[in-house]
Design a protein around this motif. Structure first.
Motif, short mmCIF file in Angstrom:
data_model
loop_
_atom_site.label_atom_id
_atom_site.label_comp_id
_atom_site.label_asym_id
_atom_site.label_seq_id
_atom_site.Cartn_x
_atom_site.Cartn_y
_atom_site.Cartn_z
N GLY A 152 10.41 77.26 76.86
CA GLY A 152 11.16 78.55 77.10
C GLY A 152 11.00 79.51 76.14
O GLY A 152 11.81 80.46 76.06
N TYR A 153 10.15 79.52 75.06
CA TYR A 153 10.17 80.35 73.99
C TYR A 153 9.05 81.57 74.19
O TYR A 153 8.00 81.10 74.86
CB TYR A 153 9.79 79.58 72.69
N PRO A 154 9.34 82.55 73.78
CA PRO A 154 10.42 83.15 73.15
C PRO A 154 11.53 83.33 74.04
O PRO A 154 11.80 83.83 75.16
CB PRO A 154 10.03 84.29 72.55
N LEU A 182 12.04 77.14 62.92
CA LEU A 182 11.45 77.87 63.93
C LEU A 182 10.46 77.08 64.85
O LEU A 182 9.76 76.48 64.36
CB LEU A 182 10.95 79.35 63.42
N HIS A 183 10.74 77.54 66.28
CA HIS A 183 9.67 77.15 67.17
C HIS A 183 8.40 77.85 67.10
O HIS A 183 8.39 78.95 66.87
CB HIS A 183 10.35 77.11 68.58
N GLY A 184 7.27 77.19 67.46
CA GLY A 184 5.86 77.62 67.45
C GLY A 184 5.21 77.69 65.99
O GLY A 184 5.55 76.88 65.02
N PRO A 185 4.45 78.55 66.03
CA PRO A 185 3.95 79.69 66.91
C PRO A 185 3.25 79.23 68.07
O PRO A 185 2.28 78.20 68.07
CB PRO A 185 2.86 80.58 65.98
N CYS A 186 3.60 79.68 69.46
CA CYS A 186 2.99 79.28 70.50
C CYS A 186 2.56 80.64 71.33
O CYS A 186 2.57 81.33 70.74
CB CYS A 186 3.83 78.30 71.41
N GLY A 187 2.48 80.38 72.59
CA GLY A 187 2.26 81.78 73.46
C GLY A 187 0.62 81.88 73.57
O GLY A 187 -0.08 80.94 73.34
N PRO A 197 1.34 72.02 71.02
CA PRO A 197 1.57 71.09 71.99
C PRO A 197 2.58 71.42 73.22
O PRO A 197 2.73 70.80 74.09
CB PRO A 197 2.26 70.08 71.10
N CYS A 198 3.38 72.31 72.79
CA CYS A 198 4.52 72.76 73.82
C CYS A 198 3.82 73.54 75.09
O CYS A 198 4.53 73.77 76.12
CB CYS A 198 5.52 73.74 73.27
N MET A 199 2.55 74.36 74.95
CA MET A 199 2.01 75.11 76.00
C MET A 199 1.62 73.93 77.34
O MET A 199 0.78 73.27 77.05
CB MET A 199 0.66 75.74 75.43
N ALA A 224 1.88 78.66 79.48
CA ALA A 224 3.49 79.16 79.07
C ALA A 224 4.04 78.03 78.27
O ALA A 224 3.80 76.92 78.24
CB ALA A 224 4.47 79.51 80.31
N CYS A 225 4.96 78.49 77.39
CA CYS A 225 5.79 77.57 76.54
C CYS A 225 6.67 76.62 77.27
O CYS A 225 7.48 77.29 77.93
CB CYS A 225 6.64 78.34 75.31
N SER A 226 6.56 75.13 77.40
CA SER A 226 7.30 74.53 78.11
C SER A 226 8.98 74.54 77.75
O SER A 226 9.58 74.05 78.38
CB SER A 226 6.86 73.06 78.35
#
Ligand code: ZN
Length: 216
Positions: A184-186, A162-167, A174-176, A180-182
């Motif tokens: 595209g999640y969720p 699973l990707h994340g947790p991000c947001g 790192p994806c933020m 926003a999540c670069s």
């Protein structure tokens, strides 16, 4: 000032390793040329499959000595990875679980922390090539497995894939980027797999009530 005989270019002699020497530049170049020749003849690959060594595989954990971590034992992790890679290749190439394979090209690399990582490119025979969205769904699943009927798979997917947790609650992920999540999640729910304009299909993600809450 340089002394006579101290020039390093005067020592030894240049040896060019032949293609038969595994890992030499000529060997790698030959493999590359062979791969390009295969793609020229059989056209572009149908499947791109990656496999990464998991340092928590029981076959690795059981062999570690007291105080050791998987990172300390590249001899062990690469052997276990190789056995599991061979098992995967047997399922793909001999058992044909995703169709009959015409061409297989695979390479094993090492991640920066030392774990093996395999890339597999497969070209299927023409009648097995995925051609529509139902074929994509037969090969790729972007949904959570059913926890009651496939509990082991559910645990693997939720703990490893699973990707994340991000947001907003995890802005340091790192994806933020710019809040926003670069990646595209969720992702939004998607009743059917659909083709998109960038050649990546939008995979089916039905709103089936299955959820997972990441332990924080
Ligand atoms: Zn993200």
């Amino acid at each position: 000032m340089q002394q006579d005989g101290a020039n390093s270019t005067n020592f030894g002699r240049i040896v060019i390793l032949p293609t038969a020497f595994a890992g030499s530049p000529r060997h790698m170049n030959q493999l590359y040329q062979d791969s390009m020749a295969l793609v020229r003849k059989f056209r572009k690959p149908d499947l791109f499959i990656t496999m990464t060594c998991n340092p928590n595989w029981l076959e690795i954990l059981h062999e570690l000595r007291l105080g050791e971590e998987a990172n300390d034992r590249p001899d062990l992790t690469s052997r276990v990875f190789n056995m599991k890679l061979n098992a995967l290749l047997k399922n793909l190439l001999q058992n044909g679980v995703l169709g009959t394979t015409v061409v297989d090209i695979h390479v094993v690399e090492w991640q920066k922390r030392g774990l093996s990582h395999g890339h597999i490119l497969i070209i299927l025979r023409s009648q097995d090539k995925p051609s529509d969205n139902n074929d994509y769904d037969r090969i790729v699943c972007a949904e959570l497995p059913d926890k009651s009927t496939h509990s082991e798979l559910y645990n693997i997917v939720t703990s490893r894939m699973l990707h994340g947790p991000c947001g907003a609650l995890h802005p340091s992920c790192p994806c933020m980027v710019n809040g926003a999540c670069s990646k595209g999640y969720p992702k939004t729910f998607q009743p059917q797999t659909e083709d998109s304009t960038d050649s990546y299909p939008t995979y089916r993600r039905r709103d089936d009530g299955r959820t997972f809450t990441h332990p924080t």
